[in-house]
Design a protein around this motif. Structure first.
Motif, PDB file in Angstrom:
ATOM      1  N   ALA A  29       0.826  -1.208   0.000  1.00  0.00           N
ATOM      2  CA  ALA A  29       0.000   0.000   0.000  1.00  0.00           C
ATOM      3  C   ALA A  29       0.858   1.253   0.000  1.00  0.00           C
ATOM      4  O   ALA A  29       0.548   2.243  -0.681  1.00  0.00           O
ATOM      5  N   VAL A  30       1.954   1.217   0.748  1.00  0.00           N
ATOM      6  CA  VAL A  30       2.848   2.386   0.801  1.00  0.00           C
ATOM      7  C   VAL A  30       3.611   2.533  -0.512  1.00  0.00           C
ATOM      8  O   VAL A  30       3.716   3.640  -1.061  1.00  0.00           O
ATOM      9  N   VAL A  31       4.134   1.432  -1.006  1.00  0.00           N
ATOM     10  CA  VAL A  31       4.887   1.479  -2.265  1.00  0.00           C
ATOM     11  C   VAL A  31       4.014   2.045  -3.383  1.00  0.00           C
ATOM     12  O   VAL A  31       4.454   2.889  -4.180  1.00  0.00           O
ATOM     13  N   LYS A  32       2.779   1.598  -3.450  1.00  0.00           N
ATOM     14  CA  LYS A  32       1.872   2.080  -4.492  1.00  0.00           C
ATOM     15  C   LYS A  32       1.655   3.586  -4.389  1.00  0.00           C
ATOM     16  O   LYS A  32       1.645   4.304  -5.397  1.00  0.00           O
ATOM     17  N   ALA A  33       1.521   4.080  -3.168  1.00  0.00           N
ATOM     18  CA  ALA A  33       1.228   5.500  -2.967  1.00  0.00           C
ATOM     19  C   ALA A  33       2.416   6.403  -3.275  1.00  0.00           C
ATOM     20  O   ALA A  33       2.238   7.529  -3.759  1.00  0.00           O
ATOM     21  N   ILE A  34       3.629   5.921  -3.013  1.00  0.00           N
ATOM     22  CA  ILE A  34       4.792   6.803  -3.161  1.00  0.00           C
ATOM     23  C   ILE A  34       5.589   6.550  -4.433  1.00  0.00           C
ATOM     24  O   ILE A  34       6.485   7.335  -4.753  1.00  0.00           O
TER      25      ILE A  34
END
Length: 248
Positions: free
Chosen positions: A26-31
């Protein structure tokens, strides 16, 4: 911004919430597209043993968690070293702020922040450090390890009033002079996570406070991921914080 990360952090190494599938993704996708990813490398045995007892390290090994915990600690070291010259973030897990020298709880195994700061101190890159831990839960392990060492000022904000919470962080950051700001960044105090207090914009505000303090005091800054369990908002919260740390 440089973000230290490794695909191995996506594995479900235990059944606890910090290891749940989808958290890191989820974090990788957002950043993605907003940051420069650097592959994490594991901390050396000496870095870990400078902070943790032989018996605790052996326990982590017996549980089959040494490799992933050492990789997280190594990511924190890399972020700290980069942070001496520019803001950096360690997108790592397991988290670490509940890990004391000889014990750990709360989904933690090795204290990533303590290992990173001790590395900087040992190499004489810093004399004093400020440690901001805005995770929902008090970072007892970090306090147990670092408080007695004397060179780290630790601030764990605590208030049920959002504005006072933010003012407390601002006061803490302005309290002294230091060579680097280390941030234990837990996002579980978000209004849609366990704590129910902060907004996504608040995390950007906190990041900006860290950046602004670094500019004023001419010191470095870095952050490491701690808590944050609502995958639906975690990525947005991390992105907001990173944007603030870059001066946004």
């Amino acid at each position: 911004m440089k973000v230290i990360y490794h695909d191995d952090f996506c594995q479900c190494y235990t059944t606890d919430p910090a290891a749940a599938h989808g958290r890191m993704e989820a974090v990788v996708k957002a950043i993605s597209g907003r940051v420069d990813f650097i592959q994490a490398k594991p901390a050396g045995e000496s870095d870990i043993s400078d902070v943790h007892t032989e018996s605790h390290i052996a326990l982590v090994e017996r549980e089959g968690l040494y490799d992933i915990a050492a990789l997280a600690a190594g990511g924190a070291i890399m972020a700290a070293e980069i942070g001496m010259s520019e803001p950096a973030f360690a997108l790592i897990r397991p988290p670490g702020h509940h890990a004391s020298a000889g014990s750990a709880w709360g989904f933690c195994y090795f204290n990533n922040m303590a290992i990173a700061l001790e590395r900087l101190k040992r190499e004489r890159k810093i004399v004093k450090a400020f440690l901001l831990d805005f995770d929902l839960h008090f970072g007892d392990g970090t306090v147990n390890i670092m408080e007695r060492k004397g060179y780290v000022t630790i601030h764990n904000p605590s208030s049920s009033d959002r504005n006072e919470y933010l003012r407390g962080i601002e006061r803490g950051l302005s309290s002294a002079s230091f060579d680097i700001i280390g941030v234990s960044a837990g996002f579980d105090n978000h209004k849609e996570d366990w704590g129910g207090l902060l907004t996504t914009e608040d995390y950007k505000t906190i990041g900006h406070m860290v950046w602004e303090t670094g500019q004023k005091k001419r010191c470095g800054c870095f952050a490491v991921l701690e808590g944050g369990y609502n995958h639906r908002v975690l990525g947005e919260n991390v992105l907001a914080f990173l944007e603030g740390m870059e001066g946004g």
